[in-house]
Design an enzyme around this catalytic site. Structure first.
Site, mmCIF file in Angstrom:
data_model
loop_
_atom_site.group_PDB
_atom_site.id
_atom_site.type_symbol
_atom_site.label_atom_id
_atom_site.label_comp_id
_atom_site.label_asym_id
_atom_site.label_seq_id
_atom_site.Cartn_x
_atom_site.Cartn_y
_atom_site.Cartn_z
ATOM 1 N N HIS A 35 0.811 -1.125 -0.003
ATOM 2 C CA HIS A 35 -0.180 0.007 -0.082
ATOM 3 C C HIS A 35 0.965 1.220 -0.127
ATOM 4 C CE1 HIS A 35 -3.178 2.853 0.886
ATOM 5 N NE2 HIS A 35 -4.021 1.994 1.473
ATOM 6 N N ALA A 36 0.739 2.025 -1.075
ATOM 7 C CA ALA A 36 1.734 3.358 -0.995
ATOM 8 C C ALA A 36 1.238 4.437 -0.430
ATOM 9 C CB ALA A 36 1.944 3.610 -2.590
ATOM 10 N N ASP A 37 0.148 4.472 0.409
ATOM 11 C CA ASP A 37 -0.442 5.446 0.763
ATOM 12 C C ASP A 37 -1.265 5.175 2.410
ATOM 13 O OD1 ASP A 37 -1.271 8.256 1.278
ATOM 14 O OD2 ASP A 37 -3.080 8.233 0.244
ATOM 15 N N PRO A 38 -0.386 4.520 3.180
ATOM 16 C CA PRO A 38 -0.699 3.909 4.333
ATOM 17 C C PRO A 38 -0.748 4.814 5.547
ATOM 18 C CG PRO A 38 1.518 3.603 4.507
ATOM 19 C CD PRO A 38 1.207 4.239 2.996
ATOM 20 N N ASN A 63 -6.594 5.553 5.951
ATOM 21 C CA ASN A 63 -6.753 4.324 5.077
ATOM 22 C C ASN A 63 -6.675 3.006 5.606
ATOM 23 O OD1 ASN A 63 -6.998 5.681 2.499
ATOM 24 N ND2 ASN A 63 -4.874 6.007 1.937
#
Length: 193
Positions: free
Chosen positions: A88-91, A95
């Site tokens: 996951h690049a936007d943790p 989110n």
């Protein structure tokens, strides 16, 4: 990156991949996708009811163990990076939801992928950081950056200082995001991208 986030068929595929890779982990979940109704411009998925991971008062009121949640999120994120090579690049906390005893990752429009070589280097970096081995962590960071640095001595000293600062904390007390940002800052200051 923005184009990646706007293609909902791609996000639906990310959700499928994450779901498959984590199928054996009872405490991790992802929203279900309604494939028949999903297009490039519309993503139809289940509504994830739950508590935002940073709403500690609500989590406490529901009887959740905050240290256990932190440890499980950290372990799962490490698995994503080191074992799966899909993360996951936007943790950020918005989110991640806690729902029905599960940690549910949402908003999977942006993901990162790592080669086998980079996964091995990250594994070496994690082992070095966990063992407080600044020299080995320095070597791994240099390798991840392509093998060169403007000032190896300064980089290693910066990493040693970071490990000294975080090394006195319990694993559950370590803010992994801050640790990563500190490492990235020191690496960039020393010519590593």
């Amino acid at each position: 990156a923005a184009q990646q986030e706007m293609d909902f068929l791609l996000e639906a595929e990310h959700i499928r991949e994450f779901t498959d890779l984590n199928a054996d982990i009872r405490y991790i979940g992802f929203p279900g996708v309604e494939k028949r109704l999903t297009t490039r411009r519309v993503l139809v998925m289940e509504m994830v009811e739950g508590i935002a991971v940073d709403d500690t008062d609500a989590l406490d009121a529901e009887g959740y163990d905050l240290k256990e949640i932190a440890a499980k999120i950290g372990a799962n994120y490490l698995k994503q990076v080191v074992d799966d090579g899909l993360f996951h690049a936007d943790p950020h906390p918005g989110n991640i939801r806690i729902s029905g005893g599960k940690i549910v990752w949402i908003d999977l429009g942006m993901v990162g992928r790592l080669s086998v070589r980079h996964r091995q280097l990250f594994k070496e970096a994690v082992i070095a950081a966990a063992g407080g081995d600044a020299q080995a962590l320095c070597d791994a960071v240099i390798a991840l950056g392509g093998g060169s640095t403007a000032d190896r001595t300064r980089l290693c000293a910066g990493i040693d200082e970071i490990l000294s600062r975080y090394g006195t904390l319990d694993l559950a007390e370590v803010d992994a995001g801050s640790l990563m940002l500190d490492l990235l800052r020191v690496a960039e200051e020393n010519g590593i991208k």
